[in-house]
Motif scaffolding. Structure first.
Motif, PDB file in Angstrom:
ATOM      1  N   VAL A 118       0.856  -1.191   0.000  1.00 26.60           N
ATOM      2  CA  VAL A 118       0.000   0.000   0.000  1.00 26.60           C
ATOM      3  C   VAL A 118       0.892   1.240   0.000  1.00 26.60           C
ATOM      4  N   LEU A 119       0.567   2.191  -0.896  1.00 22.53           N
ATOM      5  CA  LEU A 119       1.341   3.430  -0.999  1.00 22.53           C
ATOM      6  C   LEU A 119       0.469   4.628  -0.640  1.00 22.53           C
ATOM      7  N   ILE A 120       1.002   5.502   0.214  1.00 19.97           N
ATOM      8  CA  ILE A 120       0.341   6.793   0.467  1.00 19.97           C
ATOM      9  C   ILE A 120       1.216   7.878  -0.160  1.00 19.97           C
ATOM     10  N   ILE A 121       0.667   8.564  -1.153  1.00 18.91           N
ATOM     11  CA  ILE A 121       1.395   9.657  -1.803  1.00 18.91           C
ATOM     12  C   ILE A 121       1.168  10.925  -0.978  1.00 18.91           C
ATOM     13  N   ALA A 122       2.255  11.403  -0.374  1.00 19.65           N
ATOM     14  CA  ALA A 122       2.173  12.606   0.463  1.00 19.65           C
ATOM     15  C   ALA A 122       3.310  13.543   0.073  1.00 19.65           C
ATOM     16  N   THR A 123       3.452  13.751  -1.235  1.00 14.88           N
ATOM     17  CA  THR A 123       4.599  14.496  -1.757  1.00 14.88           C
ATOM     18  C   THR A 123       4.450  16.014  -1.616  1.00 14.88           C
ATOM     19  N   GLY A 124       3.226  16.480  -1.308  1.00 14.30           N
ATOM     20  CA  GLY A 124       3.031  17.908  -1.060  1.00 14.30           C
ATOM     21  C   GLY A 124       3.251  18.777  -2.280  1.00 14.30           C
ATOM     22  N   SER A 125       3.672  20.015  -2.027  1.00 12.02           N
ATOM     23  CA  SER A 125       3.865  20.991  -3.097  1.00 12.02           C
ATOM     24  C   SER A 125       5.311  21.426  -3.169  1.00 12.02           C
ATOM     25  N   THR A 126       5.652  22.028  -4.274  1.00  9.90           N
ATOM     26  CA  THR A 126       6.949  22.694  -4.394  1.00  9.90           C
ATOM     27  C   THR A 126       6.688  24.144  -4.782  1.00  9.90           C
ATOM     28  N   VAL A 127       7.619  25.025  -4.431  1.00  8.28           N
ATOM     29  CA  VAL A 127       7.392  26.447  -4.714  1.00  8.28           C
ATOM     30  C   VAL A 127       7.509  26.721  -6.206  1.00  8.28           C
ATOM     31  N   ILE A 128       6.748  27.710  -6.642  1.00  2.00           N
ATOM     32  CA  ILE A 128       6.887  28.209  -8.008  1.00  2.00           C
ATOM     33  C   ILE A 128       8.035  29.225  -7.982  1.00  2.00           C
ATOM     34  N   ARG A 129       9.020  29.010  -8.846  1.00  2.14           N
ATOM     35  CA  ARG A 129      10.207  29.877  -8.865  1.00  2.14           C
ATOM     36  C   ARG A 129      10.131  30.886  -9.998  1.00  2.14           C
ATOM     37  N   LEU A 130      10.689  32.055  -9.769  1.00  3.82           N
ATOM     38  CA  LEU A 130      10.689  33.086 -10.815  1.00  3.82           C
ATOM     39  C   LEU A 130      11.535  32.642 -12.003  1.00  3.82           C
ATOM     40  N   SER A 131      12.550  31.814 -11.727  1.00  2.00           N
ATOM     41  CA  SER A 131      13.385  31.305 -12.825  1.00  2.00           C
ATOM     42  C   SER A 131      12.569  30.403 -13.759  1.00  2.00           C
ATOM     43  N   ASP A 132      11.471  29.805 -13.238  1.00  2.00           N
ATOM     44  CA  ASP A 132      10.577  28.998 -14.093  1.00  2.00           C
ATOM     45  C   ASP A 132       9.996  29.854 -15.223  1.00  2.00           C
ATOM     46  N   PHE A 133       9.852  31.159 -14.962  1.00  2.00           N
ATOM     47  CA  PHE A 133       9.277  32.061 -15.970  1.00  2.00           C
ATOM     48  C   PHE A 133      10.368  32.819 -16.721  1.00  2.00           C
ATOM     49  N   GLY A 134      11.622  32.420 -16.488  1.00  2.00           N
ATOM     50  CA  GLY A 134      12.724  33.095 -17.169  1.00  2.00           C
ATOM     51  C   GLY A 134      12.927  34.534 -16.727  1.00  2.00           C
ATOM     52  N   VAL A 135      12.592  34.862 -15.468  1.00  2.00           N
ATOM     53  CA  VAL A 135      12.812  36.231 -14.981  1.00  2.00           C
ATOM     54  C   VAL A 135      14.321  36.484 -14.907  1.00  2.00           C
ATOM     55  N   GLN A 136      14.739  37.574 -15.507  1.00  2.00           N
ATOM     56  CA  GLN A 136      16.170  37.870 -15.639  1.00  2.00           C
ATOM     57  C   GLN A 136      16.816  38.059 -14.261  1.00  2.00           C
ATOM     58  N   GLY A 137      17.940  37.356 -14.044  1.00  2.00           N
ATOM     59  CA  GLY A 137      18.698  37.514 -12.795  1.00  2.00           C
ATOM     60  C   GLY A 137      18.114  36.782 -11.601  1.00  2.00           C
ATOM     61  N   ALA A 138      17.092  35.958 -11.841  1.00  2.00           N
ATOM     62  CA  ALA A 138      16.364  35.326 -10.726  1.00  2.00           C
ATOM     63  C   ALA A 138      17.178  34.260  -9.973  1.00  2.00           C
ATOM     64  N   ASN A 139      18.343  33.911 -10.503  1.00  2.00           N
ATOM     65  CA  ASN A 139      19.174  32.919  -9.801  1.00  2.00           C
ATOM     66  C   ASN A 139      20.262  33.553  -8.940  1.00  2.00           C
ATOM     67  N   ALA A 140      20.194  34.854  -8.723  1.00  2.00           N
ATOM     68  CA  ALA A 140      21.192  35.530  -7.878  1.00  2.00           C
ATOM     69  C   ALA A 140      21.144  34.987  -6.452  1.00  2.00           C
ATOM     70  N   ASN A 141      22.255  35.165  -5.729  1.00  2.00           N
ATOM     71  CA  ASN A 141      22.280  34.773  -4.309  1.00  2.00           C
ATOM     72  C   ASN A 141      21.340  35.672  -3.503  1.00  2.00           C
ATOM     73  N   ASN A 142      20.895  35.141  -2.372  1.00  2.00           N
ATOM     74  CA  ASN A 142      20.036  35.878  -1.440  1.00  2.00           C
ATOM     75  C   ASN A 142      18.634  36.166  -1.986  1.00  2.00           C
ATOM     76  N   ILE A 143      18.236  35.388  -3.009  1.00  2.00           N
ATOM     77  CA  ILE A 143      16.816  35.360  -3.397  1.00  2.00           C
ATOM     78  C   ILE A 143      16.287  34.049  -2.839  1.00  2.00           C
ATOM     79  N   PHE A 144      15.347  34.147  -1.908  1.00  2.00           N
ATOM     80  CA  PHE A 144      14.937  32.963  -1.147  1.00  2.00           C
ATOM     81  C   PHE A 144      13.498  32.547  -1.439  1.00  2.00           C
ATOM     82  N   TYR A 145      13.277  31.247  -1.320  1.00  2.00           N
ATOM     83  CA  TYR A 145      11.942  30.651  -1.361  1.00  2.00           C
ATOM     84  C   TYR A 145      11.823  29.879  -0.066  1.00  2.00           C
TER      85      TYR A 145
END
Length: 435
Positions: A118-145
């Motif tokens: 028996v399997l219980i899927i409890a994987t929850g959610s993951t955050v939507i990242r600005l880099s997913d939308f190709g926002v320029q510079g969104a991978n800089a340090n000190n940008i937190f989720y």
């Protein structure tokens, strides 16, 4: 397949739902070695809401083991030792990369196979990242989720490193409001940015939002509405220095916290299980259309009995209760018994600064506001009712006592008829106390 580790039950996901499901198994009878929890996090299940609240406080901050489940709902704390004592295998720091529901096999990133009955899927959610939308510079340090304890640790380190610095919060929902308050308490200069005309638009009416926006402004939080972050500048170390807004403004920033929503983690199950509304479709027992597979918490789309429709709910309260319901159903099924279908009253809450609100029910229909919603009041206390088809279907209360919160929950559950909205507005909280 000789190398596979077999368990009677596997919970995939070590978040809130995983912890509450384990406790329910233990309550209803479990033999040592029957249950495993597989989690990509390195720690035993904990109460995730703490991360955007007390975890970030400058004094008296919450730390593990203080908020392992099940303290969030007033239960005993399940320390890592508890799982060992109960013969539950906690398989941590393990990411499952492939799921084959037909052969009941999960495969980890290090190519270990796990099989189950028996399997219980409890994987929850993951955050939507600005880099997913190709926002320029969104991978800089000190940008937190903020989703996991690692994220919170990194944010805490940045708060300490950038003392009295400038913080920009992107997003006006739960995470945005709670983090803005926590960073302000840490004496950072805080600006919130969100595209909607008011904060928490999925739940708040303009009148409710006006109170919180006023209160935050009085605490020194600056709010910019109706625009979005379209890019980030960073220095030669790769640290973020500024947030560029669509309306042309540029905000200096030492720290950026992004809270623009989350998406359920269902990719591993694509094409193997029936989906609906972005989640995995279940019945009132959280059974999927695949035999022996259950889905709970954020990933489950289930029949909401009260409103006679199918919904997906992202909230810790539902994560706890759906996990318990699924385990009860699994055990009842084994014993040839039946249990009641899930009958859930939607419940949302938040705490920030000296404020604490609770909402029950459905936020549809007309609304009335009652009480003192002046953000400048010494002790503001107010609420709102949602009225549809001449019945109260939802109730909200800021700064309620436990008894008052119980009273508004009961109103949302009972859905009493209302004829006169003016009278209801006058009666306010007193109306709930009579039900």
């Amino acid at each position: 397949m000789a190398d596979a580790k077999h368990f009677k039950y596997i919970i995939l996901g070590g978040g809130v739902a995983g912890g509450y499901a384990a406790r329910e198994f233990s309550k209803l009878g479990l033999n040592p070695g029957e249950l495993a929890i597989i989690s990509k996090e390195a720690v035993a299940p904990y109460e995730r809401p703490a991360l955007s609240k007390a975890y970030l406080f400058p004094q008296g901050a919450a730390r593990l083991p203080g908020f392992h489940v099940c303290v969030g709902s007033g239960g005993e704390r399940l320390l890592p030792e508890w799982y060992t004592e109960k013969g539950i295998e906690l398989i941590l720091s393990t990411e499952i990369v492939k799921v084959d529901l037909a052969s009941k096999t999960l495969t980890s990133a290090s190519s270990t196979n796990f099989t189950y009955d028996v399997l219980i899927i409890a994987t929850g959610s993951t955050v939507i990242r600005l880099s997913d939308f190709g926002v320029q510079g969104a991978n800089a340090n000190n940008i937190f989720y903020l989703r996991e304890i690692d994220d919170a640790d990194k944010l805490v380190a940045a708060i300490q490193a950038k003392k009295d610095g400038k913080a920009v919060i992107v997003g006006g929902g739960y995470i945005g409001l709670e983090c803005a308050a926590a960073l302000r308490i840490n004496n950072l200069d805080v600006t919130m940015v969100y595209p909607e005309p008011w904060c928490m638009p999925r739940l708040f009416t303009p009148e409710i939002a006006a109170f919180y926006e006023g209160y935050y402004a009085n605490k020194g939080v600056k709010i910019i509405k109706g625009t979005v972050a379209v890019g980030f500048d960073s220095n030669s170390n790769g640290d973020v220095t500024a947030v560029k807004l669509k309306d042309g403004r540029v905000l200096d920033a030492d720290i950026v916290v992004v809270g623009v929503g989350a998406k359920p983690l269902v990719t591993l199950f694509k094409g193997q299980v029936e989906e609906e509304k972005g989640g995995i479709k279940t019945d009132g027992f959280f059974k999927t259309n695949v035999s022996g597979v259950y889905a709970v918490g954020d990933v489950a789309t289930f029949p909401m009995k009260m409103y006679n429709e199918i919904r997906r709910v992202e909230h810790v309260d539902h994560s706890r209760k759906s996990a318990e319901q699924a385990v009860k159903a699994i055990k009842a099924n084994e014993e040839g018994k039946t249990i009641e279908e899930y009958d859930y009253l939607p419940f949302f809450y938040s705490r920030s600064f000296d404020l604490s609100w609770q909402f029950y029910g459905d936020n549809v229909g007309d609304t009335i506001l009652f009480g003192d919603s002046d953000p400048a009041s010494a002790k503001p206390k107010f609420g709102s009712y949602w009225i549809k088809d001449s019945k109260i279907v939802g109730a909200f209360l800021e700064s309620g006592s436990p008894d008052e919160n119980k009273a508004i929950a009961k109103v949302a559950k009972v859905q009493p008829p209302v004829q006169d909205l003016e009278l209801l507005k006058k009666e306010g909280l007193a109306f709930a106390s009579k039900i």
